[in-house]
Design a protein around this motif. Structure first.
Motif, PDB file in Angstrom:
ATOM      1  N   ALA A   1       0.852  -1.196   0.000  1.00 54.97           N
ATOM      2  CA  ALA A   1       0.000   0.000   0.000  1.00 54.97           C
ATOM      3  C   ALA A   1       0.887   1.246   0.000  1.00 54.97           C
ATOM      4  O   ALA A   1       2.063   1.186   0.362  1.00 54.97           O
ATOM      5  N   SER A   2       0.313   2.384  -0.407  1.00 55.22           N
ATOM      6  CA  SER A   2       1.067   3.641  -0.351  1.00 55.22           C
ATOM      7  C   SER A   2       0.566   4.457   0.837  1.00 55.22           C
ATOM      8  O   SER A   2      -0.605   4.389   1.219  1.00 55.22           O
ATOM      9  N   PHE A   3       1.467   5.236   1.400  1.00 54.16           N
ATOM     10  CA  PHE A   3       1.188   5.996   2.614  1.00 54.16           C
ATOM     11  C   PHE A   3       1.427   7.479   2.352  1.00 54.16           C
ATOM     12  O   PHE A   3       2.398   7.843   1.694  1.00 54.16           O
ATOM     13  N   SER A   4       0.538   8.315   2.878  1.00 56.80           N
ATOM     14  CA  SER A   4       0.712   9.761   2.737  1.00 56.80           C
ATOM     15  C   SER A   4       0.158  10.459   3.975  1.00 56.80           C
ATOM     16  O   SER A   4      -0.586   9.869   4.754  1.00 56.80           O
ATOM     17  N   VAL A   5       0.553  11.711   4.122  1.00 58.66           N
ATOM     18  CA  VAL A   5       0.062  12.551   5.203  1.00 58.66           C
ATOM     19  C   VAL A   5      -0.561  13.779   4.556  1.00 58.66           C
ATOM     20  O   VAL A   5       0.039  14.396   3.676  1.00 58.66           O
TER      21      VAL A   5
ATOM     22  N   GLU B   1      -8.043  22.797  11.896  1.00 52.95           N
ATOM     23  CA  GLU B   1      -6.975  22.143  11.147  1.00 52.95           C
ATOM     24  C   GLU B   1      -7.123  20.637  11.309  1.00 52.95           C
ATOM     25  O   GLU B   1      -7.669  20.166  12.304  1.00 52.95           O
ATOM     26  N   GLU B   2      -6.636  19.911  10.316  1.00 51.81           N
ATOM     27  CA  GLU B   2      -6.778  18.466  10.318  1.00 51.81           C
ATOM     28  C   GLU B   2      -5.553  17.833   9.672  1.00 51.81           C
ATOM     29  O   GLU B   2      -5.072  18.318   8.648  1.00 51.81           O
ATOM     30  N   ILE B   3      -5.053  16.781  10.276  1.00 51.67           N
ATOM     31  CA  ILE B   3      -4.002  15.964   9.680  1.00 51.67           C
ATOM     32  C   ILE B   3      -4.580  14.564   9.509  1.00 51.67           C
ATOM     33  O   ILE B   3      -5.158  14.006  10.437  1.00 51.67           O
ATOM     34  N   GLU B   4      -4.443  14.031   8.311  1.00 49.45           N
ATOM     35  CA  GLU B   4      -4.915  12.683   8.025  1.00 49.45           C
ATOM     36  C   GLU B   4      -3.723  11.823   7.592  1.00 49.45           C
ATOM     37  O   GLU B   4      -2.967  12.214   6.707  1.00 49.45           O
ATOM     38  N   PHE B   5      -3.565  10.678   8.219  1.00 43.81           N
ATOM     39  CA  PHE B   5      -2.603   9.688   7.795  1.00 43.81           C
ATOM     40  C   PHE B   5      -3.369   8.745   6.873  1.00 43.81           C
ATOM     41  O   PHE B   5      -4.321   8.088   7.309  1.00 43.81           O
TER      42      PHE B   5
END
Length: 72
Positions: free
Chosen positions: A48-52, A61-65
């Motif tokens: 799988a590929s991973f991004s932030v 504000e929001e951070i999504e892994f």
């Protein structure tokens, strides 16, 4: 074919940390990652590929892994 789904599940800090640790271990070992979300077991392949992602809007504000893969 799986039906569309858009679920957000809130976890306690301890639960979230445990899931992140299991994910990190799976990534390091090159293994698939298994997680159950709202009653459905999900199998994330090792490739799988991973991004932030970071989002900002009016006062929030929001951070999504993110983890993405293709079924096919």
């Amino acid at each position: 074919m799986a039906r569309p789904r858009d679920i957000e599940k809130i976890y306690s800090n301890a639960e979230f940390v445990a899931k992140l640790r299991r994910l990190a271990d799976a990534i390091e070992q090159g293994d698939r990652f298994e997680i159950q979300i709202a009653g459905e077991r999900i199998y994330v392949p090792a490739k799988a590929s991973f991004s932030v992602e970071h989002e900002r809007s009016e006062g929030e504000e929001e951070i999504e892994f993110q983890i993405k893969w293709s079924n096919g």
